[in-house]
Each structure stands twice: as C-alpha cells, then as structure tokens.
Write a protein that holds these residues in place. Structure first.
Motif, PDB file in Angstrom:
ATOM      1  N   VAL A  81      31.282  41.588  90.475  1.00  0.00           N
ATOM      2  CA  VAL A  81      31.566  40.533  89.321  1.00  0.00           C
ATOM      3  C   VAL A  81      30.400  39.721  89.614  1.00  0.00           C
ATOM      4  O   VAL A  81      29.971  39.071  88.606  1.00  0.00           O
ATOM      5  N   VAL A  82      29.569  39.525  90.636  1.00  0.00           N
ATOM      6  CA  VAL A  82      28.452  38.664  91.137  1.00  0.00           C
ATOM      7  C   VAL A  82      27.421  39.131  90.112  1.00  0.00           C
ATOM      8  O   VAL A  82      26.905  38.586  89.425  1.00  0.00           O
ATOM      9  N   VAL A  83      27.147  40.694  90.234  1.00  0.00           N
ATOM     10  CA  VAL A  83      25.910  41.044  89.338  1.00  0.00           C
ATOM     11  C   VAL A  83      26.060  40.833  87.867  1.00  0.00           C
ATOM     12  O   VAL A  83      25.308  40.837  87.118  1.00  0.00           O
ATOM     13  N   PHE A  84      27.657  41.109  87.266  1.00  0.00           N
ATOM     14  CA  PHE A  84      27.628  40.946  85.797  1.00  0.00           C
ATOM     15  C   PHE A  84      27.703  39.519  85.295  1.00  0.00           C
ATOM     16  O   PHE A  84      27.512  39.150  84.144  1.00  0.00           O
ATOM     17  N   VAL A  85      27.539  38.612  86.360  1.00  0.00           N
ATOM     18  CA  VAL A  85      27.138  37.194  85.746  1.00  0.00           C
ATOM     19  C   VAL A  85      25.883  36.932  85.250  1.00  0.00           C
ATOM     20  O   VAL A  85      25.659  36.207  84.369  1.00  0.00           O
TER      21      VAL A  85
ATOM     22  N   ALA B  58      23.357  29.890  94.217  1.00  0.00           N
ATOM     23  CA  ALA B  58      24.516  28.982  94.323  1.00  0.00           C
ATOM     24  C   ALA B  58      25.376  29.149  92.823  1.00  0.00           C
ATOM     25  O   ALA B  58      26.601  29.344  93.019  1.00  0.00           O
ATOM     26  N   GLY B  59      24.539  29.035  91.917  1.00  0.00           N
ATOM     27  CA  GLY B  59      25.167  28.887  90.535  1.00  0.00           C
ATOM     28  C   GLY B  59      25.668  30.282  90.291  1.00  0.00           C
ATOM     29  O   GLY B  59      26.967  30.333  89.650  1.00  0.00           O
ATOM     30  N   ILE B  60      25.052  31.353  90.680  1.00  0.00           N
ATOM     31  CA  ILE B  60      25.538  32.866  90.405  1.00  0.00           C
ATOM     32  C   ILE B  60      27.004  33.081  90.892  1.00  0.00           C
ATOM     33  O   ILE B  60      27.747  33.434  90.440  1.00  0.00           O
TER      34      ILE B  60
ATOM     35  N   ALA C 201      30.546  33.374  89.397  1.00  0.00           N
ATOM     36  CA  ALA C 201      31.299  34.746  89.748  1.00  0.00           C
ATOM     37  C   ALA C 201      32.799  34.237  90.033  1.00  0.00           C
ATOM     38  O   ALA C 201      33.822  35.058  89.452  1.00  0.00           O
ATOM     39  N   HIS C 202      32.735  33.393  91.159  1.00  0.00           N
ATOM     40  CA  HIS C 202      34.187  32.961  91.574  1.00  0.00           C
ATOM     41  C   HIS C 202      35.119  32.204  90.482  1.00  0.00           C
ATOM     42  O   HIS C 202      36.298  32.598  90.402  1.00  0.00           O
TER      43      HIS C 202
ATOM     44  N   LEU D  35      25.641  28.933  82.358  1.00  0.00           N
ATOM     45  CA  LEU D  35      25.314  28.726  83.523  1.00  0.00           C
ATOM     46  C   LEU D  35      25.171  29.500  84.527  1.00  0.00           C
ATOM     47  O   LEU D  35      23.907  29.743  85.127  1.00  0.00           O
ATOM     48  N   GLY D  36      26.022  30.843  84.560  1.00  0.00           N
ATOM     49  CA  GLY D  36      25.593  31.875  85.441  1.00  0.00           C
ATOM     50  C   GLY D  36      24.369  32.640  84.957  1.00  0.00           C
ATOM     51  O   GLY D  36      23.548  33.011  85.651  1.00  0.00           O
ATOM     52  N   GLY D  37      24.234  33.063  83.644  1.00  0.00           N
ATOM     53  CA  GLY D  37      23.038  33.645  83.250  1.00  0.00           C
ATOM     54  C   GLY D  37      21.885  32.984  83.537  1.00  0.00           C
ATOM     55  O   GLY D  37      20.564  33.449  83.808  1.00  0.00           O
TER      56      GLY D  37
END
Length: 326
Positions: A36-40, A208-210, A214-215, A236-238
């Motif tokens: 899920v973190v990677v797809f952010v 931290a943003g990633i 993700a969470h 924001l994640g991208g």
C-alpha cells in the motif's frame, strides 16, 4: 517516461528518479506486505517526470507521429508480447488461453487495461499529450485543466466507478503530469539545489508524507481510476514520493554508475511494459517475504540492462526512441 533523445548535460538526478520509480513499480506488482505504501507514489512520480519532460510539438503532424511511433506502437507490441507469453505457457501446459487476437487489438485501441497490462500508462500519456497539444501553453489553462480533471477524478470515485480503462485513467494521471509541467521553469534550481539541512528536512517530510497517506488514504489503484479515500491525500502522497525520490536521487547522483543509470533511465518504458511477465512467474512461488520480493525487483532491473541496450541498437521502437526518417 522520457521519449526524447538523450542530450548533452543530461540531468543525472532525473535518471535516478526514473530508476527509483521503476523499481517501485516492479516491486509494487509483487503485492508484497506493505505494498500500500508503494502505490502511494510509484506511478504518480512517473506522471510528474513525464510532465516535466513534456514539450509541445511544433505541428499536429509531428505530435501524432511521435505519439504513434514512440508510445502507441510500443504499447501494442509489448501488450501482444505479454499475452503471447501467457498463451504459450498455457499451450505448453495443455491448457487453453481464451483470447481472440482481433478482439484483443480492438479493445486495446479502445483503451481497456486488460489488453495492455502496465502499458495502460503509455496509452493514457498519449491522451494527455493530445490534450496538451490542443490547449494553449498558458498557466491559467494548466490551472483550469488541473481543476477539471481533479473534479472528474473525485466524481468517478464518489460514484464508485471502477473502470479499468486508460482513457478514464487520464483523470488521475493528469494532475501529476500538470504538476511536472509547472515544475519545468524550476529546472535550473532543481539541477543546482544543494543544502544539506534542507535536503534532510525534505526527505524526512517526504517519507512521513508517504507513510501518513498510506495509512490514512489506503490503496491507490490508479489503473482503476482510484485515488484512495481522499483526493487531497492522493495528491499529497504522490508529491511526497516525488520529493523523497528527488532528494535520494541528488544524494546518489555522484556515484560511479552513470552509464548503468542512464541505460535504465532510457529504458523505463521497456521495464514498465514487460517486467510483469517475469513478476507473474515469481509470484507463483509460495511463502515469499517482502525483502525477497525487493531483491527480486532489483535483479529484474539489472536483467533489463542488456535487454535495453539490445533494443536501443536494434529495436528502438521498444524504448520509445524510433521516428521514421523524413
């Protein structure tokens, strides 16, 4: 994904960003623990890079030629190879692979992701470039585009439309593409930026943003036009991913791997288009750990180096660098 010819004084940090982003795309398709973190950020960063490198064609003829030869043709070829490999495996196993090649080509040209696999992004990029060619190169116009596609992305997610089509996916790709376009005037600043404290702070904020996105935002399935739970967190994640990979790329750009990194940077289209053939076979192995998948992803990237070099010399269309002689 850069389809322009290499130039003198190329931005090494940008090549490194392509390497990191390509690695994230490959690793993401293992669907390991924590994916899920990677797809952010993985494909979002490629959208930013594509916008940063975008240059409006001087004529419609050149625009259509470039999109046809440098994006559409390799998309068709690599999509065919992906399905042909699956067809051969089924044939050798005595199984059937239900596919009609005329139907496959028709649906591919209509933008259906099932036909293209990871190549759907190249198709979306064609649509984005054509939209950009249609409109004037004005900041107000870019801002209006950003607003329109943002509203469109929010709407299709609000109504729960999970349409796996590259034309629809333009709505979730275009915002990051436009962010890359907005960053173009900052090229000289990005090339010469050096402030250790600022870099550390940017990296910390990016990471931290990633993890925060993700969470809080959950899975971002861009191939379904998905943005997660919140459009703001999607953006924001991208951006957090882009900032993180930018700083990491600045730090490693002095390492003595420029030739390798340049090769991978030139061949990200080939990696994105065909890595899935290898990944699908590896994901059939049981009891895999996320670290093993990461190592496998690194090895896949290295495996593609001679493939890219071979393609650059004999089949440049596969790396998006072919144009017919005038």
């Amino acid at each position: 994904m850069d389809t322009q010819k290499p130039q003198m004084g190329r931005m090494v940090w940008l090549d490194w960003m392509k390497v990191w982003a390509a690695l994230a795309v490959v690793w993401g398709h293992f669907f390991s623990q924590g994916d899920v973190v990677v797809f952010v950020f993985n494909l979002q960063v490629f959208c930013v890079i594509s916008g940063f490198l975008y240059k409006k064609s001087p004529s419609w003829k050149q625009c259509l030629q470039k999109n046809f030869w440098q994006l559409l043709v390799p998309t068709v070829i690599m999509s065919f190879l992906m399905h042909f490999e699956a067809y051969l495996r089924a044939l050798l196993a005595g199984e059937t692979y239900d596919i009609s090649w005329p139907w496959f080509l028709e649906w591919l040209l209509l933008g259906h992701r099932w036909c293209m696999g990871p190549c759907w992004y190249f198709y979306s990029l064609i649509v984005m470039r054509i939209i950009m060619q249609l409109l004037p190169e004005k900041k107000w116009c870019y801002g209006l585009q950003f607003l329109v596609v943002s509203v469109g992305a929010i709407y299709i997610n609000h109504i729960g439309l999970d349409m796996s089509n590259a034309n629809v996916n333009v709505l979730v790709c275009m915002p990051f593409f436009l962010i890359g376009v907005f960053l173009k005037p900052m090229k000289s600043i990005l090339n010469t930026f050096h402030n250790t404290l600022a870099e550390v702070l940017l990296l910390a904020a990016g990471v931290a943003g990633i993890f925060f996105c993700a969470h809080e935002n959950g899975y971002v399935w861009m191939y379904l036009g998905g943005i997660g739970h919140s459009y703001v967190l999607y953006i924001l994640g991208g951006l957090s991913g882009a900032v993180t990979l930018y700083v990491l790329s600045l730090w490693v750009s002095k390492l003595p791997f420029r030739s390798i990194v340049s090769t991978i940077g030139n061949g990200t289209m080939l990696i994105i288009g065909l890595h899935i053939i290898i990944v699908r076979r590896l994901t059939e192995l049981p009891d895999r750990l996320w670290l093993e998948d990461l190592v496998a992803s690194l090895l896949i990237m290295l495996l593609f180096i001679p493939i890219i070099q071979f393609a650059e010399r004999f089949f440049p269309v596969l790396v998006g660098r072919y144009m017919p002689k005038r």
